[in-house]
Design a protein around this motif. Structure first.
Motif, PDB file in Angstrom:
ATOM      1  N   THR A   1     -11.919  -8.361 -19.493  1.00  0.00           N
ATOM      2  CA  THR A   1     -12.218  -9.766 -19.748  1.00  0.00           C
ATOM      3  C   THR A   1     -11.370 -10.291 -20.899  1.00  0.00           C
ATOM      4  O   THR A   1     -11.315  -9.671 -21.963  1.00  0.00           O
ATOM      5  N   LYS A   2     -10.701 -11.418 -20.711  1.00  0.00           N
ATOM      6  CA  LYS A   2      -9.891 -12.008 -21.776  1.00  0.00           C
ATOM      7  C   LYS A   2     -10.793 -12.607 -22.851  1.00  0.00           C
ATOM      8  O   LYS A   2     -11.858 -13.151 -22.554  1.00  0.00           O
ATOM      9  N   LEU A   3     -10.345 -12.522 -24.105  1.00  0.00           N
ATOM     10  CA  LEU A   3     -11.121 -12.993 -25.245  1.00  0.00           C
ATOM     11  C   LEU A   3     -10.274 -13.968 -26.068  1.00  0.00           C
ATOM     12  O   LEU A   3      -9.814 -13.644 -27.157  1.00  0.00           O
ATOM     13  N   PRO A   4     -10.057 -15.195 -25.572  1.00  0.00           N
ATOM     14  CA  PRO A   4      -9.244 -16.180 -26.297  1.00  0.00           C
ATOM     15  C   PRO A   4      -9.893 -16.544 -27.633  1.00  0.00           C
ATOM     16  O   PRO A   4     -11.100 -16.783 -27.701  1.00  0.00           O
ATOM     17  N   GLU A   5      -9.093 -16.611 -28.668  1.00  0.00           N
ATOM     18  CA  GLU A   5      -9.625 -16.859 -30.007  1.00  0.00           C
ATOM     19  C   GLU A   5     -10.335 -18.209 -30.109  1.00  0.00           C
ATOM     20  O   GLU A   5     -11.407 -18.313 -30.715  1.00  0.00           O
ATOM     21  N   ASP A   6      -9.757 -19.259 -29.523  1.00  0.00           N
ATOM     22  CA  ASP A   6     -10.368 -20.587 -29.602  1.00  0.00           C
ATOM     23  C   ASP A   6     -11.719 -20.613 -28.900  1.00  0.00           C
ATOM     24  O   ASP A   6     -12.677 -21.213 -29.390  1.00  0.00           O
ATOM     25  N   GLU A   7     -11.794 -19.966 -27.762  1.00  0.00           N
ATOM     26  CA  GLU A   7     -13.034 -19.969 -26.988  1.00  0.00           C
ATOM     27  C   GLU A   7     -14.132 -19.186 -27.689  1.00  0.00           C
ATOM     28  O   GLU A   7     -15.306 -19.537 -27.625  1.00  0.00           O
ATOM     29  N   ILE A   8     -13.752 -18.122 -28.388  1.00  0.00           N
ATOM     30  CA  ILE A   8     -14.727 -17.330 -29.130  1.00  0.00           C
ATOM     31  C   ILE A   8     -15.201 -18.081 -30.361  1.00  0.00           C
ATOM     32  O   ILE A   8     -16.397 -18.103 -30.687  1.00  0.00           O
TER      33      ILE A   8
ATOM     34  N   VAL B   1     -12.092 -15.066 -36.269  1.00  0.00           N
ATOM     35  CA  VAL B   1     -12.190 -14.476 -34.927  1.00  0.00           C
ATOM     36  C   VAL B   1     -11.319 -13.231 -34.844  1.00  0.00           C
ATOM     37  O   VAL B   1     -11.745 -12.182 -34.319  1.00  0.00           O
ATOM     38  N   ARG B   2     -10.101 -13.320 -35.393  1.00  0.00           N
ATOM     39  CA  ARG B   2      -9.203 -12.160 -35.363  1.00  0.00           C
ATOM     40  C   ARG B   2      -9.794 -10.986 -36.147  1.00  0.00           C
ATOM     41  O   ARG B   2      -9.625  -9.824 -35.763  1.00  0.00           O
ATOM     42  N   GLN B   3     -10.501 -11.284 -37.243  1.00  0.00           N
ATOM     43  CA  GLN B   3     -11.151 -10.216 -38.008  1.00  0.00           C
ATOM     44  C   GLN B   3     -12.234  -9.536 -37.168  1.00  0.00           C
ATOM     45  O   GLN B   3     -12.363  -8.307 -37.184  1.00  0.00           O
ATOM     46  N   ALA B   4     -13.013 -10.343 -36.451  1.00  0.00           N
ATOM     47  CA  ALA B   4     -14.052  -9.782 -35.582  1.00  0.00           C
ATOM     48  C   ALA B   4     -13.437  -8.929 -34.482  1.00  0.00           C
ATOM     49  O   ALA B   4     -13.925  -7.833 -34.167  1.00  0.00           O
ATOM     50  N   LEU B   5     -12.338  -9.419 -33.901  1.00  0.00           N
ATOM     51  CA  LEU B   5     -11.677  -8.662 -32.839  1.00  0.00           C
ATOM     52  C   LEU B   5     -11.073  -7.368 -33.373  1.00  0.00           C
ATOM     53  O   LEU B   5     -11.071  -6.338 -32.677  1.00  0.00           O
ATOM     54  N   ALA B   6     -10.577  -7.398 -34.614  1.00  0.00           N
ATOM     55  CA  ALA B   6     -10.030  -6.182 -35.225  1.00  0.00           C
ATOM     56  C   ALA B   6     -11.128  -5.134 -35.398  1.00  0.00           C
ATOM     57  O   ALA B   6     -10.892  -3.934 -35.198  1.00  0.00           O
ATOM     58  N   ARG B   7     -12.331  -5.575 -35.779  1.00  0.00           N
ATOM     59  CA  ARG B   7     -13.456  -4.637 -35.915  1.00  0.00           C
ATOM     60  C   ARG B   7     -13.808  -4.036 -34.561  1.00  0.00           C
ATOM     61  O   ARG B   7     -14.078  -2.828 -34.452  1.00  0.00           O
ATOM     62  N   LEU B   8     -13.779  -4.863 -33.523  1.00  0.00           N
ATOM     63  CA  LEU B   8     -14.091  -4.373 -32.182  1.00  0.00           C
ATOM     64  C   LEU B   8     -13.001  -3.433 -31.674  1.00  0.00           C
ATOM     65  O   LEU B   8     -13.289  -2.475 -30.948  1.00  0.00           O
ATOM     66  N   GLN B   9     -11.755  -3.697 -32.067  1.00  0.00           N
ATOM     67  CA  GLN B   9     -10.673  -2.786 -31.701  1.00  0.00           C
ATOM     68  C   GLN B   9     -10.885  -1.425 -32.366  1.00  0.00           C
ATOM     69  O   GLN B   9     -10.687  -0.375 -31.737  1.00  0.00           O
ATOM     70  N   ALA B  10     -11.303  -1.439 -33.640  1.00  0.00           N
ATOM     71  CA  ALA B  10     -11.584  -0.182 -34.342  1.00  0.00           C
ATOM     72  C   ALA B  10     -12.736   0.564 -33.685  1.00  0.00           C
ATOM     73  O   ALA B  10     -12.784   1.802 -33.713  1.00  0.00           O
ATOM     74  N   ASP B  11     -13.664  -0.167 -33.081  1.00  0.00           N
ATOM     75  CA  ASP B  11     -14.781   0.456 -32.363  1.00  0.00           C
ATOM     76  C   ASP B  11     -14.351   1.002 -31.006  1.00  0.00           C
ATOM     77  O   ASP B  11     -15.142   1.664 -30.326  1.00  0.00           O
TER      78      ASP B  11
ATOM     79  N   LEU C   1     -17.277 -15.682 -20.243  1.00  0.00           N
ATOM     80  CA  LEU C   1     -17.315 -15.553 -21.700  1.00  0.00           C
ATOM     81  C   LEU C   1     -18.199 -16.538 -22.463  1.00  0.00           C
ATOM     82  O   LEU C   1     -19.160 -16.117 -23.099  1.00  0.00           O
ATOM     83  N   ALA C   2     -17.942 -17.844 -22.463  1.00  0.00           N
ATOM     84  CA  ALA C   2     -18.504 -18.773 -23.462  1.00  0.00           C
ATOM     85  C   ALA C   2     -20.027 -18.797 -23.497  1.00  0.00           C
ATOM     86  O   ALA C   2     -20.640 -18.602 -24.547  1.00  0.00           O
ATOM     87  N   ALA C   3     -20.672 -19.047 -22.379  1.00  0.00           N
ATOM     88  CA  ALA C   3     -22.135 -19.123 -22.357  1.00  0.00           C
ATOM     89  C   ALA C   3     -22.748 -17.787 -22.739  1.00  0.00           C
ATOM     90  O   ALA C   3     -23.799 -17.720 -23.382  1.00  0.00           O
TER      91      ALA C   3
END
Length: 248
Positions: A27-34, A45-55, A217-219
């Motif tokens: 699933t794509k995770l566009p920064e604006d949509e998140i 948003v990029r910080q949150a995605l970086a944490r998820l990448q580390a996970d 994604l959004a909802a």
């Protein structure tokens, strides 16, 4: 425990949506949509995605949008192999340090699992099944071990979303109860064997070798954010945001 920031809630909502299999692999995770549902900047948003990448839950890189990770079958088998080894150690430590309060905590969680299964809420059942293992690791009182187990359990939930058979958590509640009974009786080797067998069965149910499609994604993020904020208000937030609990 500190109060989660909006960026923390974005991370938790994404993580929970992946673990509960609302956001499928790829699933794509566009920064604006998140960022929209949480009112946060693309930087956060990029910080949150970086944490998820580390996970191990998100793949990022290049100019393309981040996506929910899509592990291969071989990678998935490696994850389960390491998870079995660590969970055997968790069971040994918990059994050695057993307290009657441990039994009450674990039985309380199992009752939640049973209630979700009887209600037919597969999404919650998936999350609670994963949280049982994280809860057991918390009782070992080893932050490093907890961090690794949390990451591996989360990645296994992603693997279930990609390859798992429908209703793959149906047997988990009884398997969890058997482990707790052995722990309560102080039967270390039996508890270790039961946990190893249980995780092996989870792997068998997970690695079905047929990919499953994931939703949008959004909802989804808005719903998970609302659930997390409600849990926070009730003092029952599902995931700890402390760095030591994440093994970072």
């Amino acid at each position: 425990m500190k109060k989660p920031t909006r960026a923390d809630i974005a991370y938790l909502a994404l993580r929970q949506a992946i673990i509960e299999q609302d956001l499928g692999p790829g699933t794509k995770l566009p920064e604006d949509e998140i960022g929209g549902p949480f009112g946060i900047s693309r930087t956060l948003v990029r910080q949150a995605l970086a944490r998820l990448q580390a996970d191990g839950l998100v793949e990022t890189g290049g100019k393309r949008s981040a996506t929910v990770a899509r592990p291969t079958l071989e990678e998935s088998k490696d994850v389960f192999r390491v998870r079995r080894a660590l969970e055997r150690e968790v069971v040994r430590i918990v059994c050695e340090n057993w307290s009657p309060s441990f039994g009450a905590i674990l039985e309380g969680h199992i009752r939640k699992e049973e209630a979700a299964r009887k209600a037919g809420n597969e999404r919650i059942s998936v999350r609670l099944a994963a949280e049982f293992h994280i809860l057991l690791a918390e009782l070992a009182e080893n932050p490093v071990l907890l961090g690794y187990v949390t990451q591996l359990v989360s990645r296994c939930s992603l693997i279930l979303a990609l390859y798992g058979r429908p209703h793959s958590t149906d047997c988990a509640v009884n398997e969890h109860r058997d482990v707790v009974i052995a722990l309560r009786e102080g039967k270390v080797e039996q508890a270790v064997h039961l946990m190893d067998h249980h995780v092996s069965l989870v792997e068998t149910r997970a690695l079905n070798e047929e990919e499953r499609d994931g939703p949008g994604l959004a909802a989804i993020l808005s719903r998970h954010a609302s659930e997390i904020e409600a849990e926070q208000a009730n003092g029952t937030i599902a995931f700890d945001t402390r760095k030591d609990a994440a093994g970072k």
